[in-house]
Design a protein around this motif. Sequence first.
Motif, PDB file in Angstrom:
ATOM      1  N   ASP A  87       0.828  -1.204   0.000  1.00 30.44           N
ATOM      2  CA  ASP A  87       0.000   0.000   0.000  1.00 30.44           C
ATOM      3  C   ASP A  87       0.862   1.254   0.000  1.00 30.44           C
ATOM      4  OD1 ASP A  87      -2.394  -1.414   0.026  1.00 30.44           O
ATOM      5  OD2 ASP A  87      -2.501  -1.456   2.221  1.00 30.44           O
ATOM      6  N   VAL A  92      -2.277   3.945  -7.321  1.00 29.11           N
ATOM      7  CA  VAL A  92      -3.632   4.491  -7.383  1.00 29.11           C
ATOM      8  C   VAL A  92      -4.145   4.369  -8.810  1.00 29.11           C
ATOM      9  CG1 VAL A  92      -5.087   6.522  -7.039  1.00 29.11           C
ATOM     10  CG2 VAL A  92      -3.146   6.109  -5.507  1.00 29.11           C
ATOM     11  N   ASP A  95     -11.300   3.531 -11.480  1.00 30.37           N
ATOM     12  CA  ASP A  95     -12.086   2.314 -11.689  1.00 30.37           C
ATOM     13  C   ASP A  95     -11.933   1.796 -13.110  1.00 30.37           C
ATOM     14  OD1 ASP A  95     -12.912   2.527  -9.101  1.00 30.37           O
ATOM     15  OD2 ASP A  95     -14.933   3.239  -9.559  1.00 30.37           O
ATOM     16  N   ALA A  98      -8.483   0.262 -13.636  1.00 30.81           N
ATOM     17  CA  ALA A  98      -8.389  -1.024 -12.952  1.00 30.81           C
ATOM     18  C   ALA A  98      -9.098  -2.113 -13.747  1.00 30.81           C
ATOM     19  CB  ALA A  98      -8.982  -0.909 -11.545  1.00 30.81           C
ATOM     20  N   ALA A 194      -2.342  -4.685  -8.311  1.00 36.41           N
ATOM     21  CA  ALA A 194      -3.119  -3.667  -7.611  1.00 36.41           C
ATOM     22  C   ALA A 194      -4.493  -3.478  -8.257  1.00 36.41           C
ATOM     23  CB  ALA A 194      -2.358  -2.345  -7.603  1.00 36.41           C
ATOM     24  N   ALA A 195      -4.529  -3.504  -9.583  1.00 40.52           N
ATOM     25  CA  ALA A 195      -5.807  -3.356 -10.298  1.00 40.52           C
ATOM     26  C   ALA A 195      -6.736  -4.523  -9.992  1.00 40.52           C
ATOM     27  CB  ALA A 195      -5.541  -3.267 -11.800  1.00 40.52           C
ATOM     28  N   LYS A 198      -8.213  -4.197  -6.579  1.00 39.29           N
ATOM     29  CA  LYS A 198      -9.257  -3.170  -6.540  1.00 39.29           C
ATOM     30  C   LYS A 198     -10.572  -3.706  -7.101  1.00 39.29           C
ATOM     31  CE  LYS A 198     -10.203   1.571  -8.182  1.00 39.29           C
ATOM     32  NZ  LYS A 198     -10.252   2.258  -6.879  1.00 39.29           N
ATOM     33  N   GLU A 201     -12.138  -6.294  -4.755  1.00 38.78           N
ATOM     34  CA  GLU A 201     -12.800  -5.650  -3.619  1.00 38.78           C
ATOM     35  C   GLU A 201     -14.164  -5.104  -4.006  1.00 38.78           C
ATOM     36  OE1 GLU A 201      -9.521  -3.809  -0.602  1.00 38.78           O
ATOM     37  OE2 GLU A 201      -9.622  -2.873  -2.575  1.00 38.78           O
ATOM     38  N   GLN A 202     -14.289  -4.594  -5.222  1.00 39.45           N
ATOM     39  CA  GLN A 202     -15.522  -3.944  -5.660  1.00 39.45           C
ATOM     40  C   GLN A 202     -16.556  -4.911  -6.208  1.00 39.45           C
ATOM     41  OE1 GLN A 202     -14.053  -1.076  -8.495  1.00 39.45           O
ATOM     42  NE2 GLN A 202     -13.569   0.444  -6.917  1.00 39.45           N
TER      43      GLN A 202
END
Length: 263
Positions: A87, A92, A95, A98, A194-195, A198, A201-202
Amino acid sequence: TFLHDERGIFRIETGDLSQSQLKDSFARALPGATYKPVNVPVDWARARIAAARAKQKELGGIEPLGFDTAKHLLEPVPESVPSHPFDAEGFVLTDDDARERTKNSAALHLLAEFRGWYPTKNAVDEMMLELGKGFTPGEEPEPKVVEERMQEQIAAATDRYFSPQLRETLVKAMKDGGYSVLQREGEEKALDVAATMKVTEQAGLITDPPREVPFLRAFFEKAVSLMLAQSGGQLKIPIPMGALPDEAPPPVGEAPEETPASQ
C-alpha cells in the motif's frame, strides 16, 4: 517467524547466521519456490507478528518456544499498525483503469506468487456435481456441450466461492504476493496486481460479480486443467445418485494444450 494471520504463530527460529547460512535458511523455508524473500519495514513486521500472536491467544492455541529469546527482535511493537509496504507504494488507479488492466488478470496465475492458488476441494466437488446434474445418465454428451456447460458452472462456482469475506482475505494475501512481484517483476506487473485487488474488492453479487474477474475465474479453470492432467486428458462427470448406480460416469473431453490461466 512462521505465521498465518488467521491461525497464529507456527514456529520461531533464532540464531546467528552467516550470509551463506542465511541463504540456506531461506531456501529451506521456500523449497522449490522461484520467488525470493524481500525486505520489509521492521515496524510493519513486528506489528504483523504481534497481530498473529494475539490471534493465537484468542483461539486458545499454544505458543511455540522462542518468544523470550527473540524478544529483542520482536519488540517494541508500534502502537499503531503501519501501512502494508505494498500500500505504501502508492498504486492508485481509477475504476476504469483497474477494469482495463484486470482483463488479462488470469495471467497473474503464471507468477510464482499465485501459481499454487486453487479453490478448496469441496468447492471444486460442488462445481462438478452441479455440472453432472445437467446431463442424462448413461448418455455421453457432445464435447462442445460439455465445454459450454463447464464454462457456465465455472462462472457459477466463482460467484459462490468468492464471498465478501473470502475476497477480503484474498486481497490481504495478494498484498503480500504483490510486494514480492514488485521486487522481482517491476512496477507494471505490480500495477496489474493492484488493479486486480481493486476490482476484486468492488465485486458484488448483482453488479460486477466475481465471475467477471478473470483472475477469480482462473482459480476454477486451473482446477479443471489439473483434473484433466491427472486423469490423462479425460474428465469424469459425476452422474446424479440413483440414475445408474452400477455404472461409472463416462469420461469426456480432451485436455487443452495450454491451461486457461495462460490464455
